[in-house]
Each structure stands twice: as C-alpha cells, then as structure tokens.
Design an enzyme around this catalytic site. Structure first.
Site, short mmCIF file in Angstrom:
data_model
loop_
_atom_site.label_atom_id
_atom_site.label_comp_id
_atom_site.label_asym_id
_atom_site.label_seq_id
_atom_site.Cartn_x
_atom_site.Cartn_y
_atom_site.Cartn_z
N LYS A 1 0.85 -1.21 0.00
CA LYS A 1 0.00 0.00 0.00
C LYS A 1 0.87 1.24 0.00
CE LYS A 1 -2.47 1.82 3.70
NZ LYS A 1 -2.52 3.29 3.72
N GLN B 1 -2.23 3.87 17.35
CA GLN B 1 -3.51 3.18 17.12
C GLN B 1 -4.10 2.88 18.48
OE1 GLN B 1 -4.90 2.79 14.28
NE2 GLN B 1 -3.44 2.29 12.66
N ILE C 1 -16.39 16.27 -6.39
CA ILE C 1 -17.61 16.14 -7.19
C ILE C 1 -17.43 14.95 -8.14
CG2 ILE C 1 -18.28 18.58 -7.02
CD1 ILE C 1 -17.16 18.91 -9.91
N LEU D 1 -5.59 6.78 -1.91
CA LEU D 1 -5.67 8.24 -2.09
C LEU D 1 -6.93 8.84 -1.49
CD1 LEU D 1 -4.40 8.56 -5.79
CD2 LEU D 1 -3.08 8.77 -3.67
N LYS D 2 -7.86 8.01 -1.06
CA LYS D 2 -9.11 8.48 -0.42
C LYS D 2 -9.71 9.66 -1.18
CE LYS D 2 -8.00 6.79 4.23
NZ LYS D 2 -6.59 6.38 4.07
N LEU D 3 -10.10 9.39 -2.42
CA LEU D 3 -10.67 10.44 -3.28
C LEU D 3 -12.00 10.93 -2.71
CD1 LEU D 3 -10.08 8.71 -6.75
CD2 LEU D 3 -8.63 10.43 -5.64
O1 C5P Z 1 1.56 1.66 11.06
P1 C5P Z 1 0.14 1.13 11.09
O2 C5P Z 1 0.07 -0.39 11.06
O3 C5P Z 1 -0.67 1.73 12.19
O4 C5P Z 1 -0.44 1.63 9.69
C1 C5P Z 1 -1.77 1.43 9.33
C2 C5P Z 1 -2.03 1.94 7.94
O5 C5P Z 1 -3.43 1.93 7.74
C3 C5P Z 1 -1.58 3.37 7.70
O6 C5P Z 1 -1.23 3.46 6.32
C4 C5P Z 1 -2.80 4.18 8.01
O7 C5P Z 1 -2.87 5.39 7.31
C5 C5P Z 1 -3.91 3.25 7.54
N1 C5P Z 1 -5.20 3.46 8.18
C6 C5P Z 1 -5.43 3.40 9.56
N2 C5P Z 1 -6.67 3.61 10.08
C7 C5P Z 1 -7.67 3.88 9.27
C8 C5P Z 1 -7.48 3.96 7.90
C9 C5P Z 1 -6.22 3.75 7.38
O8 C5P Z 1 -4.52 3.13 10.31
N3 C5P Z 1 -8.87 4.05 9.78
#
Ligand code: C5P
Length: 231
Positions: free
Chosen positions: A32, A187, A63, A58-60
């Site tokens: 990713k 997290q 419009i 890219l989370k577009l």
């Molecule tokens: O380093 P880590 O395992 O926390 O990375 C998680 C990946 O998932 C990162 O690329 C982060 O931007 C993405 N992500 C997230 N939580 C979300 C959506 C995406 O951690 N809700």
C-alpha cells in the site's frame, strides 16, 4: 478465502519505500502506498517502486466528475485497489465505478472509507451527524456498496459487525493490526492478525509492525504465516 496481508509503506522517502518493498513484497499480497508518497513522487515515483499492482490509498473525495477524473488519471498505474470516501455520496461513487470499468478485467477494486477512525461521536455531532460512529459506518457502507464500491476499509472494531450485516460479498480491508505483543503506536484500538481474520477481514493492512521492525522481511513473513495458520 484466507485473509491476505497488505504492507503499508508510509514514507515520503523513495529510497526507503524501495528498500521496504524489496524486503516485504515476497511475503505480502499487496503493497500500500498512500497520499504522502503519491504527493511527493507522483506516478513516476510509484512506478519506480514496483511493477506489481499496488493498493493506491488516495481516499478520493470530490464532485463526481472530478473524482472520476482522478480514477482515470491513475488507471494507467494499474492499481489493484483504490480508496474513496463514502461520504462523497452515491453519485461520486457511481462515477468512479463507471470510470474504473474502462480498465476492463484489470479494473481496480474500489474501497470506500466510511467514518475515519479519528472521528468519535462528539466529532460526528460537530459536523452534523446525529448518530454514533457504528450507525454512520453501517449507513455509509450500505450506500457505498449500493453505489458501486466493491468493499470497505474498516476498523478492527467494525469488521465483525459489517460482515454480519453485509454477508460474504464485500471486500473488507482492515488496518489497525498489531501482532500479539507489538507496540501499538498511535492506534488506540487494535486487533491481532488472527482475530481480524476470524472476524471476517479479507485483507489486513500492517504498517509500522513491519516497517519499523529490525527485520521487515521476517516481520512480514511471520504475519503471513500467522494468517495462514488462522485460515
Ligand atoms: O503503522 P500502522 O500499522 O498503524 O499503519 C496502518 C495503515 O493503515 C496506515 O497506512 C494508516 O494510514 C492506515 N489506516 C489506519 N486507520 C484507518 C485507515 C487507514 O490506520 N482508519
């Protein structure tokens, strides 16, 4: 279907991304690369990292015409997966899907992001959403799938609820994964690879537990083995 492993290569440093990609690609179904890498290095930078299809995060959100234009612009990169915000609405998602279809059988899997995990009930209220996060996740999930998304990015806390509500069809991609005993970093609510697989994740996304490990290849291989054992 066994749950697949996606390694998140979160960096703006192209050489670093390349080293990580070389090390972990043999153990991952997909790599990713997200907004930070894409804004820094663009399509050319991305092509330089790997010739394999990637998950382009890219989370577009725009419009319908512009979101479709964004999809069109990245189709030559043959992304395996592409993200967009469900809150962009059905017309935006439908326009993105229509554009993605132009790639035929090689079209990217379109994944909708429902509610950012950084948004709690209070933050949702502040932007005019009356219900709590779970209600809003489910509402946006249904909207996105009906409008043409193939699946969802969802948190570990949501995956079982979404699998129950939506059945086996949608692809559910789950970040916020930590192998047992790993540092959770920023997290707040995490799940192990095994628990995420059992809750119904199609794919898990793992960043720092792989990229910050002393041996990223070994860390990725261990998670892939854990998923294999959970299947
Ligand atoms: O380093 P880590 O395992 O926390 O990375 C998680 C990946 O998932 C990162 O690329 C982060 O931007 C993405 N992500 C997230 N939580 C979300 C959506 C995406 O951690 N809700």
């Amino acid at each position: 279907m066994p749950t697949g492993l996606i390694a998140a290569l979160d960096t703006t440093d192209a050489a670093q991304a390349q080293r990580w990609a070389n090390a972990v690609a043999p153990h991952c179904g997909l790599l990713k690369l997200g907004l930070e890498f894409f804004l820094a290095h663009g399509a050319e930078g991305l092509r330089g990292i790997t010739q394999r299809p990637i998950f382009l995060d890219l989370k577009l959100h725009d419009i319908p015409n512009t979101a479709a234009g964004g999809v069109r612009a990245v189709l030559p990169l043959r992304p395996a997966m592409l993200t967009l915000h469900a809150s962009g609405g059905a017309a935006m998602i439908g326009a993105a899907r229509k554009e993605a279809e132009k790639a035929g059988a090689e079209r990217p899997i379109l994944l909708a992001v429902t509610v950012l995990t950084s948004m709690d009930t209070e933050a949702l209220h502040s932007i005019g959403v009356a219900g709590g996060p779970r209600q809003q996740v489910l509402r946006l999930a249904r909207l996105a799938l009906d409008a043409g998304a193939d699946g969802l990015v969802c948190s570990a806390q949501e995956v079982a609820m979404l699998r129950d509500a939506l059945g086996d069809g949608p692809t559910l991609v789950v970040p916020g994964i930590r192998p047992a005993g790993a540092d959770i970093g920023d997290q707040s609510r995490v799940m192990t690879p095994t628990d995420a697989a059992r809750a119904g994740a199609s794919w898990i996304v793992v960043g720092r537990p792989i990229t910050q490990a002393s041996n990223p290849a070994q860390a990725a291989a261990a998670i892939a083995a854990e998923l294999g054992a959970a299947a």
